[in-house]
Design a protein around this motif. Structure first.
Motif, short mmCIF file in Angstrom:
data_model
loop_
_atom_site.label_atom_id
_atom_site.label_comp_id
_atom_site.label_asym_id
_atom_site.label_seq_id
_atom_site.Cartn_x
_atom_site.Cartn_y
_atom_site.Cartn_z
N GLU A 144 0.76 -1.20 0.03
CA GLU A 144 -0.02 0.06 -0.07
C GLU A 144 0.87 1.10 0.20
OE1 GLU A 144 -3.20 2.12 2.76
OE2 GLU A 144 -3.08 0.05 2.95
N LYS A 145 1.92 1.03 0.76
CA LYS A 145 2.71 2.31 0.99
C LYS A 145 3.47 2.60 -0.64
CE LYS A 145 4.36 1.79 5.63
NZ LYS A 145 5.26 1.25 6.52
N PHE A 146 3.99 1.65 -1.43
CA PHE A 146 4.51 1.69 -2.37
C PHE A 146 3.63 2.05 -3.61
CE2 PHE A 146 5.39 -0.44 -6.54
CZ PHE A 146 6.66 0.18 -6.88
N ASN A 147 2.42 1.66 -3.53
CA ASN A 147 1.45 2.18 -4.53
C ASN A 147 0.90 3.76 -4.09
OD1 ASN A 147 1.18 -0.39 -5.84
ND2 ASN A 147 -0.37 -1.18 -4.50
N GLN A 148 1.27 4.14 -3.01
CA GLN A 148 1.03 5.57 -3.03
C GLN A 148 2.39 6.48 -3.61
OE1 GLN A 148 0.41 5.86 1.10
NE2 GLN A 148 -1.61 4.93 1.14
N ILE A 149 3.41 6.00 -3.90
CA ILE A 149 4.25 6.67 -4.30
C ILE A 149 4.21 7.03 -5.66
CG2 ILE A 149 6.91 6.77 -4.82
CD1 ILE A 149 7.25 4.77 -2.50
N VAL A 150 4.28 8.23 -6.16
CA VAL A 150 3.67 8.75 -7.35
C VAL A 150 5.00 8.84 -8.58
CG1 VAL A 150 2.76 10.37 -8.99
CG2 VAL A 150 1.70 9.79 -6.67
N LEU A 151 6.12 9.21 -7.85
CA LEU A 151 7.33 9.42 -8.63
C LEU A 151 8.01 8.19 -9.15
CD1 LEU A 151 8.82 12.67 -7.38
CD2 LEU A 151 7.57 12.57 -9.45
N ARG A 167 11.67 3.64 -7.67
CA ARG A 167 12.88 2.70 -7.58
C ARG A 167 13.69 2.87 -6.24
NH1 ARG A 167 12.56 5.33 -12.56
NH2 ARG A 167 14.05 6.86 -12.21
N GLU A 168 13.98 4.13 -5.63
CA GLU A 168 14.87 4.16 -4.56
C GLU A 168 13.94 3.27 -3.29
OE1 GLU A 168 15.92 8.93 -5.26
OE2 GLU A 168 14.26 8.49 -3.83
N TRP A 169 12.73 3.24 -3.32
CA TRP A 169 12.00 2.63 -2.20
C TRP A 169 12.20 1.15 -2.50
CZ3 TRP A 169 8.24 -0.94 -1.30
CH2 TRP A 169 7.59 -0.88 -0.22
N LEU A 170 12.29 0.56 -3.72
CA LEU A 170 12.26 -0.85 -4.15
C LEU A 170 13.83 -1.18 -3.90
CD1 LEU A 170 10.11 -1.32 -7.37
CD2 LEU A 170 9.57 -2.13 -4.89
N GLY A 171 14.75 -0.57 -4.32
CA GLY A 171 16.07 -0.76 -4.03
C GLY A 171 16.36 -0.92 -2.81
N THR A 172 15.93 -0.04 -1.99
CA THR A 172 16.24 -0.02 -0.34
C THR A 172 15.31 -1.40 0.15
OG1 THR A 172 16.25 2.31 -0.05
CG2 THR A 172 15.91 0.98 1.88
N ARG A 173 14.50 -1.77 -0.34
CA ARG A 173 14.04 -2.95 0.47
C ARG A 173 14.67 -4.19 -0.27
NH1 ARG A 173 11.95 1.52 1.65
NH2 ARG A 173 10.46 1.25 3.33
N MET A 174 14.91 -4.26 -1.48
CA MET A 174 15.67 -5.36 -2.07
C MET A 174 16.95 -5.63 -1.24
SD MET A 174 15.76 -7.87 -4.02
CE MET A 174 14.56 -7.60 -5.37
N LEU A 175 17.70 -4.43 -1.13
CA LEU A 175 18.95 -4.38 -0.35
C LEU A 175 18.81 -5.00 1.26
CD1 LEU A 175 20.91 -1.37 -1.44
CD2 LEU A 175 21.70 -3.79 -2.13
N MET A 176 17.58 -4.68 1.84
CA MET A 176 17.54 -5.12 2.98
C MET A 176 17.00 -6.63 3.15
SD MET A 176 15.36 -2.05 4.91
CE MET A 176 15.43 -3.09 6.32
#
Length: 73
Positions: free
Chosen positions: A12-19, A24-33
């Motif tokens: 839900e948080k990801f889907n609220q991100i428009v840009l 990509r930053e959000w996903l990259g952070t979660r992938m590294l984690m």
């Protein structure tokens, strides 16, 4: 996105991100984690500073198509 197995609240948080850049930053952070900090949960202080659920410190950096994490006790 499908490799991360996000919780409903994270999705839900990801889907609220428009840009696209921010997504990509959000996903990259979660992938590294997922790869290097399995089981750790990312939390944020009221001022927006990130921390980990196990009380370690984390710094997140993004630049272009790159993402990095620094973690310390």
């Amino acid at each position: 996105l499908r490799n991360l197995e996000l919780s409903d609240s994270d999705l839900e948080k990801f889907n609220q991100i428009v840009l696209g850049k921010r997504r990509r930053e959000w996903l990259g952070t979660r992938m590294l984690m997922k790869l290097f900090l399995p089981g750790a949960e990312l939390r944020f202080f009221a001022n927006g500073k990130p921390t980990l659920s196990d009380e370690r410190h984390i710094s997140i950096s993004h630049n272009g198509n790159m993402c990095g994490l620094v973690v310390s006790d």
